[in-house]
Write an enzyme that holds these catalytic residues in place. Sequence first.
Site, mmCIF file in Angstrom:
data_model
loop_
_atom_site.group_PDB
_atom_site.id
_atom_site.type_symbol
_atom_site.label_atom_id
_atom_site.label_comp_id
_atom_site.label_asym_id
_atom_site.label_seq_id
_atom_site.Cartn_x
_atom_site.Cartn_y
_atom_site.Cartn_z
ATOM 1 N N LYS B 76 30.220 42.369 51.110
ATOM 2 C CA LYS B 76 30.945 42.562 49.856
ATOM 3 C C LYS B 76 31.358 44.011 49.607
ATOM 4 O O LYS B 76 32.405 44.277 49.036
ATOM 5 C CB LYS B 76 30.128 42.023 48.671
ATOM 6 C CG LYS B 76 30.092 40.483 48.655
ATOM 7 C CD LYS B 76 29.573 39.928 47.333
ATOM 8 C CE LYS B 76 29.603 38.400 47.393
ATOM 9 N NZ LYS B 76 29.398 37.761 46.089
ATOM 10 N N GLY B 140 23.715 44.762 42.155
ATOM 11 C CA GLY B 140 25.067 44.263 42.436
ATOM 12 C C GLY B 140 25.503 43.207 41.434
ATOM 13 O O GLY B 140 26.586 43.298 40.845
#
Lengths: 264, 264
Positions: B76, B140
Amino acid sequence: MKMLERLSGETRLFPIIGDPIIFVKSPQRLTSSFAARGRNAICVPMQVPEADLERVMHGLSRIPNIDGLLITMPHKFTAFKYCATSSARAKLLGVVSVMRRNPDGSWHGDMLDGLAFVQAQKDRGAQPDGARVLLIGAGGAGSAIAIGLLEAGVRDLIIHDTDEARVVHLIGLLAGLGRVTAGPPDPTGCDMVCNATPMGMAAGDPLPVAGDLLLPSMFVGDVIAGHGVTPLLQAARAAGCKTANGVQMVEAVQEMMLDFMLGK
Amino acid sequence: MKMLERLSGETRLFPIIGDPIIFVKSPQRLTSSFAARGRNAICVPMQVPEADLERVMHGLSRIPNIDGLLITMPHKFTAFKYCATSSARAKLLGVVSVMRRNPDGSWHGDMLDGLAFVQAQKDRGAQPDGARVLLIGAGGAGSAIAIGLLEAGVRDLIIHDTDEARVVHLIGLLAGLGRVTAGPPDPTGCDMVCNATPMGMAAGDPLPVAGDLLLPSMFVGDVIAGHGVTPLLQAARAAGCKTANGVQMVEAVQEMMLDFMLGK
């Protein structure tokens, strides 16, 4: 919904790469066959422009759940160099139509088109072992079929192409594999006649061989697929010959690709 | 057989890349949703080891019938650099979870996880606009959710994390987006409580907030998916709170990914 039900994070991928890609039939056919064999695997189309093969191959090689690749135009020649190992026939032609992983992750290539052509003939009554065969066309398809015929035990292979240099080149390539000579498009004395040219795709194409010399004892095969019964096969049937067509070759190649991909 | 019937050379590809990949649900879910919307498109899993992302991205970028990519762990953060353009929230986080093509073939990235979390809350009665919200977790997931909450109009955002440096970093990142402060895991005075930590996945985990201070007026959301009703949500329901869970977030993100991939 068998296929969709099984599509998951565990699905194994077998892309077919080519350009254009929209006309290929392998995604549906091969995926159905995988499902029929109980495999959670899918063949997906990937459009790969000719200039981008290197970058794409480097990328796809690093995706461990890609277990195999099907190669179509324009990549059949260039894909060969990405194979760490390959069959003798693929090496001879410098061409691959399928690739699967070696245990170390590198690629093993093969070229099944000629083999599939011969299989389609045999499935419909041809007996290539010991036969005398006239092959029309010494291009990519003709070269693969020539090897397939010799591997099937053909005793005498006569090759015709309007481009004589291509015939000379192919005969050189086949040296040591069997008795191979150049000749006219005359089927006299042959047990099998094989068309590996595009002749018959366009209206008004001449027959690739002298049709009036076909005899009922001859087996006639044509590579052309998707154009109905070609004029050559019409002439052959009229002469009482058994025949095989390009669609039957494509069907044979699907099963062979599946066996190859599954390591058989 | 709707999906399989349409699988063909014209099928558009939306791979999900990650490692491991076998646990992802997007191939089946997204492909079903594409079919429901009448699209000949498929989401296929691609295992991409962390060290190979660069080569894979260079390859996939050159395959024109790949219209989008879903990004999951561990990519990501690293996938962000392959996006020529991206949403403001993706830029802020330096993270993308989805990528689609720009008209010139380059990639446009976005990060939808926080947005989907907030959507799942709203779908079940939460009213983030003007709300005072306690967010637990500044990693995150917490960072993405913080942005999602501020984009939804949250007036006061209080962030707690046992790692205070992460809170300070996140508050710095969010500067200018709204009133954001560090605080204890005490829901008193809040309209919403959001857990963005793994607490509740392991047996014996303490509650991420003081459960005895939850009031019926509070909406309680949890990112944890696939672990049944977490202790936090049990406490919230016992206190009379409305709740949303991680599965509902995942459902919301699927629809958002689909809209994003189709350019909406």
